[in-house]
Motif scaffolding. Structure first.
Motif, PDB file in Angstrom:
ATOM      1  N   ILE A   1      34.111  42.767  49.359  1.00  0.00           N
ATOM      2  CA  ILE A   1      35.237  42.467  50.233  1.00  0.00           C
ATOM      3  C   ILE A   1      36.476  42.123  49.410  1.00  0.00           C
ATOM      4  N   LEU A   2      36.288  41.310  48.365  1.00  0.00           N
ATOM      5  CA  LEU A   2      37.405  40.966  47.492  1.00  0.00           C
ATOM      6  C   LEU A   2      37.976  42.214  46.821  1.00  0.00           C
ATOM      7  N   GLU A   3      37.115  43.079  46.299  1.00  0.00           N
ATOM      8  CA  GLU A   3      37.593  44.288  45.625  1.00  0.00           C
ATOM      9  C   GLU A   3      38.389  45.170  46.586  1.00  0.00           C
ATOM     10  N   GLU A   4      37.882  45.349  47.796  1.00  0.00           N
ATOM     11  CA  GLU A   4      38.581  46.193  48.766  1.00  0.00           C
ATOM     12  C   GLU A   4      39.890  45.550  49.223  1.00  0.00           C
ATOM     13  N   SER A   5      39.931  44.219  49.230  1.00  0.00           N
ATOM     14  CA  SER A   5      41.157  43.524  49.638  1.00  0.00           C
ATOM     15  C   SER A   5      42.327  43.877  48.725  1.00  0.00           C
ATOM     16  N   LEU A   6      42.027  44.127  47.443  1.00  0.00           N
ATOM     17  CA  LEU A   6      43.083  44.428  46.477  1.00  0.00           C
ATOM     18  C   LEU A   6      43.772  45.753  46.765  1.00  0.00           C
ATOM     19  N   VAL A   7      43.142  46.618  47.552  1.00  0.00           N
ATOM     20  CA  VAL A   7      43.787  47.867  47.964  1.00  0.00           C
ATOM     21  C   VAL A   7      44.986  47.560  48.854  1.00  0.00           C
ATOM     22  N   TYR A   8      44.874  46.494  49.641  1.00  0.00           N
ATOM     23  CA  TYR A   8      45.918  46.145  50.603  1.00  0.00           C
ATOM     24  C   TYR A   8      46.808  45.008  50.117  1.00  0.00           C
ATOM     25  N   GLU A   9      46.298  44.165  49.226  1.00  0.00           N
ATOM     26  CA  GLU A   9      47.036  43.012  48.701  1.00  0.00           C
ATOM     27  C   GLU A   9      46.666  42.852  47.241  1.00  0.00           C
ATOM     28  N   ASN A  10      47.592  43.266  46.334  1.00  0.00           N
ATOM     29  CA  ASN A  10      47.226  43.308  44.920  1.00  0.00           C
ATOM     30  C   ASN A  10      47.425  41.997  44.181  1.00  0.00           C
ATOM     31  N   HIS A  11      47.773  40.934  44.907  1.00  0.00           N
ATOM     32  CA  HIS A  11      47.828  39.600  44.320  1.00  0.00           C
ATOM     33  C   HIS A  11      46.627  38.812  44.838  1.00  0.00           C
ATOM     34  N   PRO A  12      45.774  38.302  43.939  1.00  0.00           N
ATOM     35  CA  PRO A  12      44.501  37.716  44.378  1.00  0.00           C
ATOM     36  C   PRO A  12      44.560  36.253  44.767  1.00  0.00           C
ATOM     37  N   ASP A  13      45.746  35.618  44.698  1.00  0.00           N
ATOM     38  CA  ASP A  13      45.805  34.164  44.883  1.00  0.00           C
ATOM     39  C   ASP A  13      45.478  33.733  46.304  1.00  0.00           C
ATOM     40  N   ASN A  14      45.770  34.566  47.303  1.00  0.00           N
ATOM     41  CA  ASN A  14      45.407  34.243  48.685  1.00  0.00           C
ATOM     42  C   ASN A  14      44.060  34.820  49.096  1.00  0.00           C
ATOM     43  N   VAL A  15      43.821  36.091  48.758  1.00  0.00           N
ATOM     44  CA  VAL A  15      42.594  36.727  49.252  1.00  0.00           C
ATOM     45  C   VAL A  15      41.337  36.097  48.649  1.00  0.00           C
ATOM     46  N   THR A  16      41.403  35.646  47.404  1.00  0.00           N
ATOM     47  CA  THR A  16      40.197  35.091  46.778  1.00  0.00           C
ATOM     48  C   THR A  16      39.720  33.818  47.475  1.00  0.00           C
ATOM     49  N   PRO A  17      40.583  32.799  47.709  1.00  0.00           N
ATOM     50  CA  PRO A  17      40.089  31.635  48.458  1.00  0.00           C
ATOM     51  C   PRO A  17      39.752  31.955  49.905  1.00  0.00           C
ATOM     52  N   ALA A  18      40.410  32.961  50.493  1.00  0.00           N
ATOM     53  CA  ALA A  18      40.048  33.356  51.853  1.00  0.00           C
ATOM     54  C   ALA A  18      38.621  33.881  51.908  1.00  0.00           C
ATOM     55  N   VAL A  19      38.199  34.582  50.870  1.00  0.00           N
ATOM     56  CA  VAL A  19      36.842  35.128  50.817  1.00  0.00           C
ATOM     57  C   VAL A  19      35.822  34.053  50.434  1.00  0.00           C
ATOM     58  N   PHE A  20      36.130  33.250  49.418  1.00  0.00           N
ATOM     59  CA  PHE A  20      35.123  32.371  48.826  1.00  0.00           C
ATOM     60  C   PHE A  20      35.298  30.892  49.147  1.00  0.00           C
ATOM     61  N   GLY A  21      36.464  30.462  49.640  1.00  0.00           N
ATOM     62  CA  GLY A  21      36.696  29.051  49.888  1.00  0.00           C
ATOM     63  C   GLY A  21      36.895  28.265  48.609  1.00  0.00           C
ATOM     64  N   GLY A  22      37.285  26.989  48.750  1.00  0.00           N
ATOM     65  CA  GLY A  22      37.463  26.120  47.606  1.00  0.00           C
ATOM     66  C   GLY A  22      38.734  26.399  46.833  1.00  0.00           C
ATOM     67  N   PHE A  23      38.774  25.891  45.597  1.00  0.00           N
ATOM     68  CA  PHE A  23      39.890  26.122  44.675  1.00  0.00           C
ATOM     69  C   PHE A  23      39.526  27.287  43.776  1.00  0.00           C
ATOM     70  N   ASN A  24      40.457  28.254  43.615  1.00  0.00           N
ATOM     71  CA  ASN A  24      40.155  29.482  42.897  1.00  0.00           C
ATOM     72  C   ASN A  24      41.197  29.804  41.840  1.00  0.00           C
ATOM     73  N   VAL A  25      40.700  30.296  40.713  1.00  0.00           N
ATOM     74  CA  VAL A  25      41.532  30.928  39.690  1.00  0.00           C
ATOM     75  C   VAL A  25      41.136  32.393  39.670  1.00  0.00           C
ATOM     76  N   ALA A  26      42.112  33.293  39.807  1.00  0.00           N
ATOM     77  CA  ALA A  26      41.795  34.715  39.875  1.00  0.00           C
ATOM     78  C   ALA A  26      42.791  35.530  39.068  1.00  0.00           C
ATOM     79  N   VAL A  27      42.288  36.544  38.402  1.00  0.00           N
ATOM     80  CA  VAL A  27      43.137  37.489  37.679  1.00  0.00           C
ATOM     81  C   VAL A  27      42.719  38.899  38.073  1.00  0.00           C
TER      82      VAL A  27
END
Length: 296
Positions: free
Chosen positions: A115-141
């Motif tokens: 789900i996270l990988e496919e989200s990047l097709v529509y939103e190429n910045h991971p700062d919002n989609v990553t916590p939306a998928v996994f919850g908590g505090f996230n660091v993503a690159v």
């Protein structure tokens, strides 16, 4: 099925496009097989015809099924609590919600990494989609691998003795418009300033050294330039820091302001902010550590 996706606050000051966390304020998306396609919206976005005519969730869900050779109709019902264009991840919630509904429909489960990988097709910045998928505090690159964007991320739980006090103005700011206020180039000094503070913030959440948050949440890349678009936010930040907030940062690109505090300080912080900014909505929220879920 009913898929729930939490609101998110991204950047968190210096972590431009790479830091984010999840809030216990959710959009819920119901998808039911039907003889013809229909869309119903309650809450945020209700009454806006454009969301009925050109609905991103429906488009992602149905186009993705069509690619699998599946052409069916559904009744889509949206129960939205996340404010639109306020920097709380409403767009990411829609993208994650649609892909999660698709994952559950096709596989009977949520394949969160996919789900996270496919989200990047529509939103190429991971700062919002990553916590939306996994919850908590996230660091993503994000890294391009074999011509496709791939997200690498780490997360940690946020303890329940912390609360978020979120100030939501009546004035909206589009992410696209807010990005236009940013320069094309930054100095080495400003880049290093942000690198040091975003690195420190990641360690603060890992080690729970909350007394360092005020220092770590300072930013030189985006926040001040975006706040100039809506100067009242300077007053919101100043009052929050004077009233018990451990950190006070622009949420995403705005216009909402995210404040983190100890649970015991949350009622007083909310009261002081609401008294002065009585036209705004001021909410005390728990943090959300589960991310997207199928509720039924």
């Amino acid at each position: 099925m009913v898929v729930s996706v939490p609101a998110t606050s991204a950047n968190l000051g210096p972590g431009f496009d790479c830091l984010g966390l999840s809030l216990a304020l959710k959009n819920r998306f119901s998808v039911i097989p039907a003889t013809f396609t229909s869309i119903r919206i309650q809450g945020e976005g209700e009454g806006f015809s454009k969301f009925l005519v050109d609905n991103i969730f429906v488009k992602i869900f149905k186009e993705s099924l069509a690619q699998q050779g599946i052409k069916e109709n559904f009744e889509f019902s949206f129960y939205n609590s996340i404010p639109i264009s306020r920097g709380l991840g409403s767009s990411s919630a829609i993208i994650v919600g649609a892909l999660s509904a698709l994952s559950h429909y096709l596989h009977g489960q949520l394949r969160k990494e996919e789900i996270l990988e496919e989200s990047l097709v529509y939103e190429n910045h991971p700062d919002n989609v990553t916590p939306a998928v996994f919850g908590g505090f996230n660091v993503a690159v994000v890294e391009k691998v074999n011509g496709r964007l791939k997200a690498y991320h780490l997360r940690t739980q946020i303890p329940d003795y912390l609360k978020a006090v979120v100030v939501i103005p009546t004035h909206s700011i589009s992410t696209k418009f807010a990005r236009q206020a940013l320069p094309k180039r930054y100095s080495n000094t400003d880049a290093i300033y942000n690198l040091s503070r975003s690195s420190l913030m990641a360690m603060i959440f890992m080690q729970e050294k909350w007394e360092l948050l005020r220092l770590a949440s300072k930013d030189r890349l985006h926040q001040d330039r975006r706040m100039r678009l809506y100067p009242v936010l300077y007053g919101v930040q100043k009052l929050a820091l004077e009233s018990g907030a451990l950190m006070s940062t622009l949420s995403g690109s705005g216009s909402s302001f995210f404040n983190l505090c100890y649970a015991g300080d949350a009622p007083g912080l909310q009261a002081r902010l609401q008294k002065k900014y009585y036209n705004f909505k001021v909410m005390v929220l728990d943090f959300e550590n589960e991310g997207v879920q199928v509720e039924g």
